[in-house]
Design an enzyme around this catalytic site. Structure first.
Site, PDB file in Angstrom:
ATOM      1  N   ASP A  61       0.821  -1.213   0.000  1.00 10.65           N
ATOM      2  CA  ASP A  61       0.000   0.000   0.000  1.00 10.65           C
ATOM      3  C   ASP A  61       0.856   1.265   0.000  1.00 10.65           C
ATOM      4  O   ASP A  61       2.065   1.211   0.245  1.00 10.65           O
ATOM      5  CB  ASP A  61      -0.960  -0.006   1.205  1.00 10.65           C
ATOM      6  CG  ASP A  61      -0.305  -0.484   2.498  1.00 10.65           C
ATOM      7  OD1 ASP A  61       0.934  -0.405   2.604  1.00 10.65           O
ATOM      8  OD2 ASP A  61      -1.031  -0.926   3.402  1.00 10.65           O
ATOM      9  N   ASN A  92      -7.395  -3.810  14.257  1.00  8.51           N
ATOM     10  CA  ASN A  92      -8.771  -4.092  13.822  1.00  8.51           C
ATOM     11  C   ASN A  92      -8.821  -5.239  12.817  1.00  8.51           C
ATOM     12  O   ASN A  92      -9.847  -5.474  12.182  1.00  8.51           O
ATOM     13  CB  ASN A  92      -9.404  -2.831  13.227  1.00  8.51           C
ATOM     14  CG  ASN A  92      -8.675  -2.348  11.974  1.00  8.51           C
ATOM     15  OD1 ASN A  92      -7.720  -2.971  11.524  1.00  8.51           O
ATOM     16  ND2 ASN A  92      -9.131  -1.224  11.436  1.00  8.51           N
ATOM     17  N   HIS A 120      -7.067  -5.502  10.000  1.00 12.71           N
ATOM     18  CA  HIS A 120      -6.813  -5.214   8.581  1.00 12.71           C
ATOM     19  C   HIS A 120      -5.498  -5.847   8.127  1.00 12.71           C
ATOM     20  O   HIS A 120      -4.581  -6.050   8.909  1.00 12.71           O
ATOM     21  CB  HIS A 120      -6.867  -3.710   8.278  1.00 12.71           C
ATOM     22  CG  HIS A 120      -5.722  -2.884   8.780  1.00 12.71           C
ATOM     23  ND1 HIS A 120      -5.815  -1.528   8.980  1.00 12.71           N
ATOM     24  CD2 HIS A 120      -4.449  -3.196   9.126  1.00 12.71           C
ATOM     25  CE1 HIS A 120      -4.658  -1.058   9.394  1.00 12.71           C
ATOM     26  NE2 HIS A 120      -3.820  -2.043   9.505  1.00 12.71           N
ATOM     27  N   GLU A 134      -9.519  -2.395   5.375  1.00  9.16           N
ATOM     28  CA  GLU A 134     -10.169  -2.158   6.654  1.00  9.16           C
ATOM     29  C   GLU A 134     -11.397  -3.060   6.798  1.00  9.16           C
ATOM     30  O   GLU A 134     -11.882  -3.621   5.803  1.00  9.16           O
ATOM     31  CB  GLU A 134     -10.586  -0.683   6.735  1.00  9.16           C
ATOM     32  CG  GLU A 134      -9.438   0.308   6.605  1.00  9.16           C
ATOM     33  CD  GLU A 134      -8.573   0.410   7.863  1.00  9.16           C
ATOM     34  OE1 GLU A 134      -8.396  -0.602   8.572  1.00  9.16           O
ATOM     35  OE2 GLU A 134      -8.057   1.503   8.133  1.00  9.16           O
TER      36      GLU A 134
HETATM   37  P1  PGA Z   1       2.207  -2.125  12.635  1.00  2.00           P
HETATM   38  O1  PGA Z   1       1.040  -2.057  11.543  1.00  2.00           O
HETATM   39  O2  PGA Z   1       3.188  -3.126  12.136  1.00  2.00           O
HETATM   40  O3  PGA Z   1       2.762  -0.718  12.637  1.00  2.00           O
HETATM   41  O4  PGA Z   1       1.575  -2.514  13.903  1.00  2.00           O
HETATM   42  C1  PGA Z   1       0.509  -3.231  11.052  1.00  2.00           C
HETATM   43  C2  PGA Z   1      -0.677  -2.919  10.184  1.00  2.00           C
HETATM   44  O5  PGA Z   1      -1.407  -1.954  10.473  1.00  2.00           O
HETATM   45  O6  PGA Z   1      -0.911  -3.655   9.223  1.00  2.00           O
END
Ligand code: PGA
Length: 265
Positions: free
Chosen positions: A67, A137, A139, A144
């Site tokens: 992304d 959450n 994702h 999302e």
């Molecule tokens: P993080 O993010 O590694 O910074 O916890 C993971 C994500 O949101 O996919």
């Protein structure tokens, strides 16, 4: 789903790096799907150290990131292009022309980026190994909750929860993009193998849902239950809510016994 529970985040990073190295040793021109965020940082640092010690080369590798924010250019320190250059690309022998992110350049139609990105992945022969993190959450990428489980690379509006958890990277909240372009869940599903890394207590609920919950767009990572070759590397803290923990440890024990008898691993 192959569930590997390790002692701590350092062990997760080491095992993640080992698997990337193993793939590149087998296939020098492997296509890697890459993730940003806090979780894979330690793995990238290990891979850079491995490269410096001559243990791995990225010279023929091709990469596609999950992304990118809409509206942040490559020279913006908060863009994922900048992150990847800083953490991995500029520190190894990878050819920058072989690295891809779903960038929406100024003046581009954001809706046109996804199909072009999907075509580029296909033209490269598809992703051999997709690295993933997971949001609190549930994702994966920026898919999302309520994302279609058949989604493709597209524009996605971030949830308030995601914005809040990533706000630590932005000094000025007004500069934090609310919109990103992300590979879809169907795009991720097409990778030949996926490797999801999760560490820390904050991820324990999402990890529990991903492994033991029903497949649901409300917890997008549950889609990985439908993937033929999904491996989840987690530390003890991220595993702390799993209800079948004994069983996963038992499987690992049996696998080690099998490998010592028959080889492999
Ligand atoms: P993080 O993010 O590694 O910074 O916890 C993971 C994500 O949101 O996919």
């Amino acid at each position: 789903m192959d569930i590997v529970i390790l002692r701590d985040s350092a062990a997760v990073a080491a095992e993640g790096a080992r698997r990337v190295r193993t793939l590149l040793h087998k296939k020098r021109d492997a296509v890697l799907g890459l993730a940003t965020g806090g979780t894979p940082l330690a793995m990238y640092r290990r891979l850079v150290a491995d490269y410096e010690q001559g243990r791995v080369s990225f010279a023929k590798a091709i990469t596609f990131n999950l992304d990118e924010y809409v509206g942040l250019g490559a020279d913006d320190p908060q863009s994922y292009r900048y992150y990847m250059n800083r953490e991995l690309f500029d520190k190894t022998d990878i050819l920058h022309s072989n690295t891809h992110l779903p960038v929406c350049a100024d003046g581009d139609d954001p809706d046109s980026v996804g199909p072009v990105y999907e075509a580029a992945i296909r033209a490269a022969g598809g992703i051999d190994l997709q690295i993933l993190g997971i949001g609190r959450n549930g994702h994966i990428g920026f898919n999302e909750p309520t994302s279609s489980l058949r989604s493709r690379t597209r524009v996605k509006t971030l949830t308030r929860e995601t914005l809040e958890s990533n706000s630590r990277y932005f000094d000025d909240p007004a500069r934090q993009p609310k919109i990103a372009i992300t590979m879809g869940i169907a795009t991720i599903q097409e990778a030949a193998a996926v490797l999801l890394l999760a560490t820390g207590e904050a991820k324990a609920e999402a990890v529990q849902q991903m492994i033991e919950g029903p497949v649901s767009a409300m917890w997008p990572a549950t889609a990985l239950q439908l993937h033929e070759k999904a491996t989840v590397l987690i530390d003890d803290a991220a595993a702390s809510r799993l209800q079948q923990r004994d069983y996963y440890d038992w499987i690992s024990e049996q696998r080690r016994a099998l490998e010592s008898q028959y080889g492999g691993g």
